[in-house]
Design a protein around this motif. Structure first.
Motif, PDB file in Angstrom:
ATOM      1  N   ALA A  20       0.428  -1.382   0.054  1.00 10.08           N
ATOM      2  CA  ALA A  20      -0.184  -0.308  -0.041  1.00 10.08           C
ATOM      3  C   ALA A  20       1.412   1.641   0.309  1.00 10.08           C
ATOM      4  O   ALA A  20       0.384   2.578  -0.525  1.00 10.08           O
ATOM      5  CB  ALA A  20      -1.064   0.314   0.881  1.00 10.08           C
ATOM      6  N   TRP A  21       1.671   1.029   1.171  1.00 13.15           N
ATOM      7  CA  TRP A  21       2.997   2.596   0.773  1.00 13.15           C
ATOM      8  C   TRP A  21       3.393   2.661  -0.452  1.00 13.15           C
ATOM      9  O   TRP A  21       3.924   3.677  -1.260  1.00 13.15           O
ATOM     10  CB  TRP A  21       3.714   2.233   2.020  1.00 13.15           C
ATOM     11  N   TYR A  22       4.411   1.368  -0.797  1.00 14.76           N
ATOM     12  CA  TYR A  22       4.503   1.460  -2.143  1.00 14.76           C
ATOM     13  C   TYR A  22       4.688   2.045  -3.538  1.00 14.76           C
ATOM     14  O   TYR A  22       4.874   2.641  -4.333  1.00 14.76           O
ATOM     15  CB  TYR A  22       5.777   0.664  -2.175  1.00 14.76           C
ATOM     16  N   THR A  23       2.456   1.790  -3.468  1.00 18.14           N
ATOM     17  CA  THR A  23       1.951   2.310  -5.052  1.00 18.14           C
ATOM     18  C   THR A  23       0.947   3.340  -4.218  1.00 18.14           C
ATOM     19  O   THR A  23       1.179   4.338  -5.427  1.00 18.14           O
ATOM     20  CB  THR A  23       0.788   0.856  -4.665  1.00 18.14           C
ATOM     21  N   ASP A  24       0.943   2.967  -2.569  1.00 24.44           N
ATOM     22  CA  ASP A  24      -0.060   4.708  -2.832  1.00 24.44           C
ATOM     23  C   ASP A  24       0.429   6.078  -2.689  1.00 24.44           C
ATOM     24  O   ASP A  24       0.335   7.373  -2.729  1.00 24.44           O
ATOM     25  CB  ASP A  24      -1.344   4.816  -1.852  1.00 24.44           C
ATOM     26  N   VAL A  25       1.585   5.593  -2.160  1.00 29.84           N
ATOM     27  CA  VAL A  25       2.492   7.079  -1.675  1.00 29.84           C
ATOM     28  C   VAL A  25       3.593   6.940  -2.754  1.00 29.84           C
ATOM     29  O   VAL A  25       4.094   8.774  -2.726  1.00 29.84           O
ATOM     30  CB  VAL A  25       2.771   6.584  -0.422  1.00 29.84           C
ATOM     31  N   LEU A  26       4.607   6.024  -2.769  1.00 33.25           N
ATOM     32  CA  LEU A  26       5.932   6.288  -3.244  1.00 33.25           C
ATOM     33  C   LEU A  26       5.467   6.723  -5.376  1.00 33.25           C
ATOM     34  O   LEU A  26       5.950   6.675  -5.807  1.00 33.25           O
ATOM     35  CB  LEU A  26       6.549   5.063  -3.072  1.00 33.25           C
ATOM     36  N   GLY A  27       4.283   5.429  -5.379  1.00 34.03           N
ATOM     37  CA  GLY A  27       4.064   5.389  -6.642  1.00 34.03           C
ATOM     38  C   GLY A  27       4.103   4.602  -7.429  1.00 34.03           C
ATOM     39  O   GLY A  27       4.297   4.626  -8.785  1.00 34.03           O
ATOM     40  N   LEU A  28       4.510   3.516  -6.802  1.00 31.16           N
ATOM     41  CA  LEU A  28       5.076   1.915  -8.275  1.00 31.16           C
ATOM     42  C   LEU A  28       3.586   1.431  -8.250  1.00 31.16           C
ATOM     43  O   LEU A  28       2.950   1.652  -8.235  1.00 31.16           O
ATOM     44  CB  LEU A  28       6.058   1.499  -6.963  1.00 31.16           C
ATOM     45  N   GLU A  29       4.273   1.027  -9.459  1.00 26.27           N
ATOM     46  CA  GLU A  29       2.778  -0.395  -9.715  1.00 26.27           C
ATOM     47  C   GLU A  29       3.529  -1.622  -9.166  1.00 26.27           C
ATOM     48  O   GLU A  29       4.707  -2.097  -9.714  1.00 26.27           O
ATOM     49  CB  GLU A  29       2.927  -0.704 -11.405  1.00 26.27           C
ATOM     50  N   LEU A  30       1.709  -1.952  -8.392  1.00 24.99           N
ATOM     51  CA  LEU A  30       2.206  -3.814  -8.381  1.00 24.99           C
ATOM     52  C   LEU A  30       2.183  -4.761  -9.904  1.00 24.99           C
ATOM     53  O   LEU A  30       1.217  -4.119 -10.053  1.00 24.99           O
ATOM     54  CB  LEU A  30       1.641  -4.114  -7.143  1.00 24.99           C
ATOM     55  N   VAL A  31       3.061  -5.440 -10.166  1.00 22.60           N
ATOM     56  CA  VAL A  31       3.535  -6.533 -11.115  1.00 22.60           C
ATOM     57  C   VAL A  31       2.294  -7.707 -10.816  1.00 22.60           C
ATOM     58  O   VAL A  31       2.054  -8.401 -11.115  1.00 22.60           O
ATOM     59  CB  VAL A  31       4.620  -6.424 -11.587  1.00 22.60           C
ATOM     60  N   HIS A  32       2.491  -7.784  -9.588  1.00 26.25           N
ATOM     61  CA  HIS A  32       2.769  -9.395  -9.452  1.00 26.25           C
ATOM     62  C   HIS A  32       2.881  -9.768  -8.194  1.00 26.25           C
ATOM     63  O   HIS A  32       3.601  -9.229  -6.814  1.00 26.25           O
ATOM     64  CB  HIS A  32       3.373 -10.140  -9.903  1.00 26.25           C
TER      65      HIS A  32
END
Length: 162
Positions: A20-32
């Motif tokens: 959640a932090w790496y996608t919502d705050v940092l802006g990365l995209e979950l791949v798998h």
């Protein structure tokens, strides 16, 4: 011959919170996401009873050269390790992930408002190869260090990013 960098990894205490932090705050995209509960993984990491929950992430719009992702987050749900109280960057073995950004001041303000712990606000780089740029260090939810680096305007232009 080393051909390329495949990915970078952090071990985390709570994979859902970190994703959640790496996608919502940092802006990365979950791949798998995957669970690794097999003899191969236990042997590979060298830890008896190791069971891993793994999330793979990438920078949106940027395809890694040799992989589907650039960052792995790993939670050991079997053979869980200790959570140190801090991970200072001068501690031997501690790593950090540096990300190239084009909007460091706006990103700093947004992430600070979202509760991100920064070690410092953006600092102007006055010497060396990145002179004229800006950089800051921050921490993910487990205390892992991430660096944001915005090159100088001339360097951004040379990279085709300005």
């Amino acid at each position: 011959m080393i051909a390329d960098v495949l990915h970078f990894s952090f071990t985390v205490s709570d994979l859902d919170r970190s994703v959640a932090w790496y996608t919502d705050v940092l802006g990365l995209e979950l791949v798998h996401r995957q669970r690794q509960e097999n003899a191969y993984t236990e042997k590979l990491v060298g830890i008896d009873g190791a069971v891993l929950e793994v999330a793979q992430l990438k920078i949106p719009g940027l395809a890694p050269a040799c992989s589907t992702h650039m960052l792995e987050l790993i939670e050991y749900v079997g053979a869980r390790g200790a959570c140190p109280s801090s991970l200072p960057t001068n501690q031997v073995g501690v790593a950090h992930l540096a990300l190239l950004v084009t909007d460091i001041h706006e990103r700093y303000a947004r992430m600070l408002a979202q509760g991100t712990r920064f070690r410092n606000p953006p600092v102007e780089i006055t010497e060396g190869a990145n002179a004229g740029g800006w950089a800051c260090y921050l921490h993910d939810p487990d205390g892992c260090t991430i660096e944001l680096l915005q090159p100088s305007g001339a360097r951004l232009a040379a990279l085709g990013l300005e």
